[in-house]
Design a protein around this motif. Structure first.
Motif, PDB file in Angstrom:
ATOM      1  N   VAL A 159       0.834  -1.208   0.000  1.00 31.48           N
ATOM      2  CA  VAL A 159       0.000   0.000   0.000  1.00 31.48           C
ATOM      3  C   VAL A 159       0.864   1.252   0.000  1.00 31.48           C
ATOM      4  CG1 VAL A 159      -1.957  -1.164   1.107  1.00 31.48           C
ATOM      5  CG2 VAL A 159      -0.284   0.061   2.529  1.00 31.48           C
ATOM      6  N   THR A 160       2.045   1.173   0.625  1.00 32.39           N
ATOM      7  CA  THR A 160       2.942   2.327   0.633  1.00 32.39           C
ATOM      8  C   THR A 160       3.437   2.634  -0.773  1.00 32.39           C
ATOM      9  OG1 THR A 160       3.636   1.762   2.888  1.00 32.39           O
ATOM     10  CG2 THR A 160       5.040   3.282   1.659  1.00 32.39           C
ATOM     11  N   ALA A 161       3.866   1.600  -1.498  1.00 30.10           N
ATOM     12  CA  ALA A 161       4.357   1.798  -2.859  1.00 30.10           C
ATOM     13  C   ALA A 161       3.228   2.142  -3.823  1.00 30.10           C
ATOM     14  CB  ALA A 161       5.080   0.544  -3.329  1.00 30.10           C
ATOM     15  N   ALA A 162       2.089   1.452  -3.687  1.00 32.36           N
ATOM     16  CA  ALA A 162       0.977   1.646  -4.628  1.00 32.36           C
ATOM     17  C   ALA A 162       0.400   3.051  -4.532  1.00 32.36           C
ATOM     18  CB  ALA A 162      -0.108   0.607  -4.364  1.00 32.36           C
ATOM     19  N   ALA A 163       0.387   3.641  -3.336  1.00 29.36           N
ATOM     20  CA  ALA A 163      -0.164   4.985  -3.178  1.00 29.36           C
ATOM     21  C   ALA A 163       0.583   5.995  -4.030  1.00 29.36           C
ATOM     22  CB  ALA A 163      -0.117   5.396  -1.707  1.00 29.36           C
ATOM     23  N   LYS A 164       1.878   5.845  -4.165  1.00 31.27           N
ATOM     24  CA  LYS A 164       2.647   6.752  -5.015  1.00 31.27           C
ATOM     25  C   LYS A 164       2.359   6.498  -6.489  1.00 31.27           C
ATOM     26  CE  LYS A 164       7.323   8.419  -5.985  1.00 31.27           C
ATOM     27  NZ  LYS A 164       8.764   8.346  -5.621  1.00 31.27           N
ATOM     28  N   VAL A 165       2.227   5.228  -6.854  1.00 30.41           N
ATOM     29  CA  VAL A 165       1.991   4.885  -8.263  1.00 30.41           C
ATOM     30  C   VAL A 165       0.643   5.405  -8.741  1.00 30.41           C
ATOM     31  CG1 VAL A 165       1.683   2.974  -9.891  1.00 30.41           C
ATOM     32  CG2 VAL A 165       3.512   2.876  -8.174  1.00 30.41           C
ATOM     33  N   VAL A 166      -0.413   5.190  -7.955  1.00 29.23           N
ATOM     34  CA  VAL A 166      -1.750   5.603  -8.402  1.00 29.23           C
ATOM     35  C   VAL A 166      -2.056   7.049  -8.031  1.00 29.23           C
ATOM     36  CG1 VAL A 166      -2.593   3.232  -8.239  1.00 29.23           C
ATOM     37  CG2 VAL A 166      -2.968   4.795  -6.320  1.00 29.23           C
ATOM     38  N   GLY A 167      -1.206   7.655  -7.202  1.00 26.82           N
ATOM     39  CA  GLY A 167      -1.419   9.044  -6.844  1.00 26.82           C
ATOM     40  C   GLY A 167      -2.586   9.271  -5.910  1.00 26.82           C
ATOM     41  N   ARG A 168      -3.000   8.217  -5.193  1.00 28.87           N
ATOM     42  CA  ARG A 168      -4.120   8.311  -4.275  1.00 28.87           C
ATOM     43  C   ARG A 168      -3.864   7.368  -3.091  1.00 28.87           C
ATOM     44  NH1 ARG A 168      -9.364   7.087  -7.860  1.00 28.87           N
ATOM     45  NH2 ARG A 168     -10.352   7.351  -5.799  1.00 28.87           N
ATOM     46  N   PRO A 169      -4.457   7.620  -1.949  1.00 29.48           N
ATOM     47  CA  PRO A 169      -4.305   6.689  -0.830  1.00 29.48           C
ATOM     48  C   PRO A 169      -4.857   5.306  -1.176  1.00 29.48           C
ATOM     49  CG  PRO A 169      -5.212   8.776  -0.081  1.00 29.48           C
ATOM     50  CD  PRO A 169      -5.251   8.802  -1.576  1.00 29.48           C
ATOM     51  N   VAL A 170      -4.207   4.277  -0.631  1.00 27.96           N
ATOM     52  CA  VAL A 170      -4.602   2.892  -0.892  1.00 27.96           C
ATOM     53  C   VAL A 170      -4.779   2.187   0.459  1.00 27.96           C
ATOM     54  CG1 VAL A 170      -3.968   0.694  -1.943  1.00 27.96           C
ATOM     55  CG2 VAL A 170      -3.344   2.841  -3.071  1.00 27.96           C
ATOM     56  N   LYS A 171      -5.946   1.567   0.661  1.00 30.37           N
ATOM     57  CA  LYS A 171      -6.253   0.960   1.956  1.00 30.37           C
ATOM     58  C   LYS A 171      -6.575  -0.524   1.806  1.00 30.37           C
ATOM     59  CE  LYS A 171      -9.210   1.558   6.053  1.00 30.37           C
ATOM     60  NZ  LYS A 171     -10.259   2.383   6.682  1.00 30.37           N
ATOM     61  N   TRP A 172      -6.039  -1.296   2.748  1.00 32.00           N
ATOM     62  CA  TRP A 172      -6.344  -2.728   2.817  1.00 32.00           C
ATOM     63  C   TRP A 172      -6.783  -3.064   4.235  1.00 32.00           C
ATOM     64  CZ3 TRP A 172      -3.320  -6.430   5.717  1.00 32.00           C
ATOM     65  CH2 TRP A 172      -3.756  -7.765   5.578  1.00 32.00           C
ATOM     66  N   THR A 173      -7.888  -3.770   4.330  1.00 32.65           N
ATOM     67  CA  THR A 173      -8.371  -4.285   5.608  1.00 32.65           C
ATOM     68  C   THR A 173      -8.530  -5.789   5.480  1.00 32.65           C
ATOM     69  OG1 THR A 173      -9.566  -2.236   6.095  1.00 32.65           O
ATOM     70  CG2 THR A 173     -10.213  -4.199   7.326  1.00 32.65           C
ATOM     71  N   SER A 174      -7.832  -6.521   6.319  1.00 31.17           N
ATOM     72  CA  SER A 174      -7.886  -7.980   6.259  1.00 31.17           C
ATOM     73  C   SER A 174      -9.233  -8.502   6.740  1.00 31.17           C
ATOM     74  CB  SER A 174      -6.779  -8.573   7.131  1.00 31.17           C
ATOM     75  OG  SER A 174      -6.875  -9.979   7.217  1.00 31.17           O
ATOM     76  N   THR A 175      -9.726  -9.520   6.057  1.00 31.89           N
ATOM     77  CA  THR A 175     -10.852 -10.272   6.595  1.00 31.89           C
ATOM     78  C   THR A 175     -10.311 -11.278   7.597  1.00 31.89           C
ATOM     79  OG1 THR A 175     -10.749 -12.037   4.945  1.00 31.89           O
ATOM     80  CG2 THR A 175     -12.029 -10.066   4.370  1.00 31.89           C
TER      81      THR A 175
END
Length: 789
Positions: free
Chosen positions: A269-285
């Motif tokens: 999520v840290t790397a992806a947020a820079k790539v997509v230019g938006r915050p990225v959130k993951w919540t585990s089931t």
């Protein structure tokens, strides 16, 4: 002394927000324009990825971007935080642990691709549309089979499934072998320390954010040590300078070890947020957590105890297979080695000890620290083989322990560590009292009248807490220092904010740390706030695990407050026109010894920030200090536990009727919190011994993937406990004299429970030497039938 100082059972101040629903957990954090990620995880344990087509998924509604391993070619693997060298001095095998699977999957749950979309549901739907073909390969699950010639390899490039073959202390090996060969009596026991799945109240969450304006990354995550996540992820995985990476761990709903580690989802999520230019959130089931959170324990051991005929210990030899799972988790190599082997002396003066551990890769979820981390495994071996030896030699199980207790301190063990202080006989005396051992025969007769078998199980334990010192653990393979840091900021009006590198996820730091500071300064604990869990606020820290919070984190706070007091005395001396050496601090006032001159704490703090009457040529304004504390030794909590059970011989059902715990935690800051920590640990230990076990079939499919199949202890599975911590031998090498209490219950309770069940069976004429945990009704019933056959 102010109200709420050291020794007071002050109610936990953090519980106000938790019990009223005002806690702020990671999943409560959301950022503007936020996206969501869903991971496509492998449904096979071992295989080559032959096709990965994301085209159809990319066209689905809401999809922002789909990531595969090709997007992380410049990223490093998730690193191990500890390096072990084998018996020949060679470094362990350390395969790459990629963020997303690179060409091959190695356990069920291994992430293959990640879909970032506008909503969580859209991300999940698109993940299900990804076309993936996996050429399934034979899975290796059993550790013995994994080491056989011709076994499938978890990591092809290594040529073996053996991570390391470790001996400790290697120089003891020949002497131990000779002592066992010549001993009048040798007790041998083969046992399993079952694999556990941590189940904190809060599943893991990771939220990555990136600010292009200042090239700043922020990760919000459920972590027990945010600074270590920043260090590992920034330096070794994503190559982000630490000053450009902020890690925030807010309220965390339980950890028990499983939230110490740096996980792939955090890096993603840290790397992806820079790539997509938006915050990225993951919540585990919860189901996802069962196959992505690090598991605990999973050892297979043969232990041999050599004794004289009178039960005097001569030598101990332990040989263990330790499951690493498919990859090396952060602290995994240290758990079955230095956190296990160094405790194999237990509470006893065994002259010769040798420990061998072979760590094995298998196609299962990685295994790492779980409450106690190595010490429960060591204690279980020792206390089970002692009980068996007592039965073979016809010696009372309490008496055989007393004959071999360490009684003179400091005591240098044969396995490197040096116990500074303790009184194990006093603990056993207290246990006998609170468990009403004298009344047990009558209770056993009452059970027998109802057709039940009653048993009493005893165990002693010692653990090593506050892993230290850094120069020693560095020699043993730690890739980080194990000190702690604290900053104490005194505000102009006298209120205080303490910034600590220790992280609270249930321990009560917001209550106990102010108690320490309040006692030192003689002020109200309510005027002291604790700040933790944010690398942008706290100078540095190593987090919370290994019962280190008070012993290491609290000691860093003490050192910082000492600096505050020293400076404040200088200011007070100037205000009262006295010599600094004559200034005393008591009950929140500075006074000149032998006079009635005094100034209040708030007068001094205000003067520090409003320096109208201030020796500026001697003291700079302000009142804020930072301290780092690196312990000179472990702390060594110890205890004696008793478990009383009743067994139905016709069904194998075990009922826990009573449990008593006598612990020595050194000085106690908050007795109520200590009692709660022990209660929770005992429940977890009984859960392991009685109910819990992660299972895999021969194909590497997890057979306990939900609460439908993984049994957790409930309130009716545990009794009301009798807990005592009045036997106090203060730690000799930290300023608070504290030892640590968070893991004790989980260490001493499993062998006490198993010993109780076996005592019940054997007292009823059913000769059973051992039953592997968990002692479910079916296992107990099967053992009874086998003994009767």
């Amino acid at each position: 002394m102010p109200d709420g100082g050291i020794g007071a059972s002050t109610k936990r101040r953090e519980d106000v927000r938790f019990l009223t629903g005002k806690g702020r957990y990671t999943d409560d954090y959301n950022r503007p324009d936020q996206t969501y990620v869903w991971f496509l995880r492998s449904d096979v344990a071992h295989g080559r990825i032959t096709k990965l087509d994301t085209s159809a998924a990319e066209a689905m509604p809401g999809v922002v971007k789909i990531f595969t391993s090709a997007d992380f070619t410049t990223a490093g693997g998730i690193p191990a935080g500890w390096q072990i060298h084998d018996r020949q001095g060679e470094p362990m095998k350390e395969p790459k642990h990629p963020i997303l699977a690179e060409g091959k999957v190695r356990h069920v749950g291994d992430p293959i691709a990640a879909v970032v979309a506008e909503t969580r549901a859209q991300a999940r739907d698109a993940a299900e549309a990804i076309e993936v073909d996996i050429e399934e390969l034979p899975a290796v699950v059993d550790m013995r089979a994994a080491l056989e010639a011709g076994s499938a390899l978890v990591h092809d490039d290594m040529g073996t499934n053996l991570c390391f073959d470790w001996g400790f202390v290697e120089d003891n090996r020949d002497a131990v072998d000779a002592a066992i060969k010549a001993a009048p009596h040798v007790t041998t026991l083969e046992l399993v320390n079952n694999r556990l799945i941590p189940n904190a109240m809060e599943p893991r969450v990771a939220l990555g954010d990136y600010d292009q304006a200042d090239d700043q990354h922020t990760l919000y995550t459920t972590s027990q040590n945010p600074h270590v996540i920043r260090l590992l992820m920034g330096a070794f995985v994503l190559s982000i300078p630490e000053q450009k990476l902020r890690v925030v761990a807010p309220d965390v709903g339980g950890g028990f070890g499983s939230k110490i580690f740096h996980y792939a989802e955090e890096a993603f999520v840290t790397a992806a947020a820079k790539v997509v230019g938006r915050p990225v959130k993951w919540t585990s089931t919860r189901s996802e957590a069962f196959m992505s959170d690090a598991h605990g324990r999973d050892h297979v051991t043969k232990i041999e105890l050599a004794t004289e005929k009178d039960g005097t210990f001569l030598a101990l030899r332990s040989t263990t297979l330790a499951n690493m799972g498919a990859y090396l988790s952060t602290f995994a190599p240290s758990i079955p080695t230095y956190l296990h082997g160094t405790l194999m002396a237990g509470n006893y003066k065994t002259p010769q000890i040798y420990v061998n551990v072979r760590a094995v890769f298998t196609n299962t979820v990685p295994v790492d620290a779980y409450r106690g981390a190595g010490r429960p495994e060591a204690t279980f071996q020792i206390e089970r083989v002692i009980d068996k030896a007592a039965r073979e030699l016809g010696i009372d199980p309490i008496e055989i322990r007393r004959r071999n207790y360490v009684t003179e301190f400091p005591y240098q063990t044969p396995v490197a560590v040096n116990y500074d202080i303790g009184d194990y006989n006093a603990l056993m005396d207290k246990l006998i009292e609170i468990a009403d051992v004298a009344g047990f025969p009558a209770r056993r007769e009452e059970s027998a009248a109802r057709g039940r078998l009653r048993g009493l199980g005893i165990s002693s334990y010692i653990e090593a807490c506050g892993i230290a010192p850094s120069n020693l653990v560095g020699q043993l393979g730690a890739r980080a220092g194990l000190y702690e840091a604290a900053t104490v900021r005194v505000n102009p009006t006298g209120g205080i904010t303490v910034f600590t590198g220790s992280h609270s996820h249930g321990q009560g730091h917001e209550t106990t740390f102010p108690q320490v500071v309040a006692s030192m300064l003689g002020i109200d604990a309510g005027s002291i706030e604790i700040s933790h869990g944010d690398t942008a606020k706290v100078p540095f820290g190593m987090g919370t695990y290994g019962s280190r919070s008070l012993a290491v984190g609290g000691s860093a706070i003490v050192k910082a407050v000492d600096k505050i007091i020293a400076k404040a005395k200088k200011i007070a001396a100037h205000l009262m026109e006295a010599a600094e050496t004559d200034i005393e601090l008591k009950d929140g006032r500075f006074s000149v010894a032998g006079t009635d001159k005094s100034v209040a704490w708030a007068d001094v703090t205000l003067a520090a920030y409003v320096p109208h009457n201030y020796p500026l040529d001697q003291i700079e304004p302000g009142l804020e200090e930072t301290a780092f504390y690196d312990p000179s030794n472990f702390t060594y909590p110890a205890g004696a536990y008793a478990c009383e059970v009743e067994v139905d011989p016709e069904t194998g059902v075990v009922t826990v009727l009573g449990f008593a715990a006598a612990d020595d935690f050194g000085n106690v800051v908050n007795p109520m919190i200590v009692e709660g920590q022990v209660h929770g640990g005992i429940a977890q230990g009984i859960g392991q011994a009685m109910l819990e076990a992660a299972g895999y079939d021969e194909n590497g499919q997890i057979t306990t993937g939900s609460y439908m199949d993984y049994a957790m202890p409930r309130s009716n599975d545990v009794p009301n406990y009798k807990v005592d911590h009045s036997c106090v031998t203060p730690c000799t090498h930290n300023p608070l004299g504290v030892k640590g209490c968070g893991e004790a219950g989980a260490i001493g309770s499993p062998p006490a429970f198993v010993n109780a069940v076996l005592d019940a069976l054997n007292s009823g004429g059913i000769k059973v030497d051992h039953i592997n945990m968990p002692l479910t009704p079916s296992r107990v019933w099967a053992a009874i039938q086998a003994a009767r056959a």
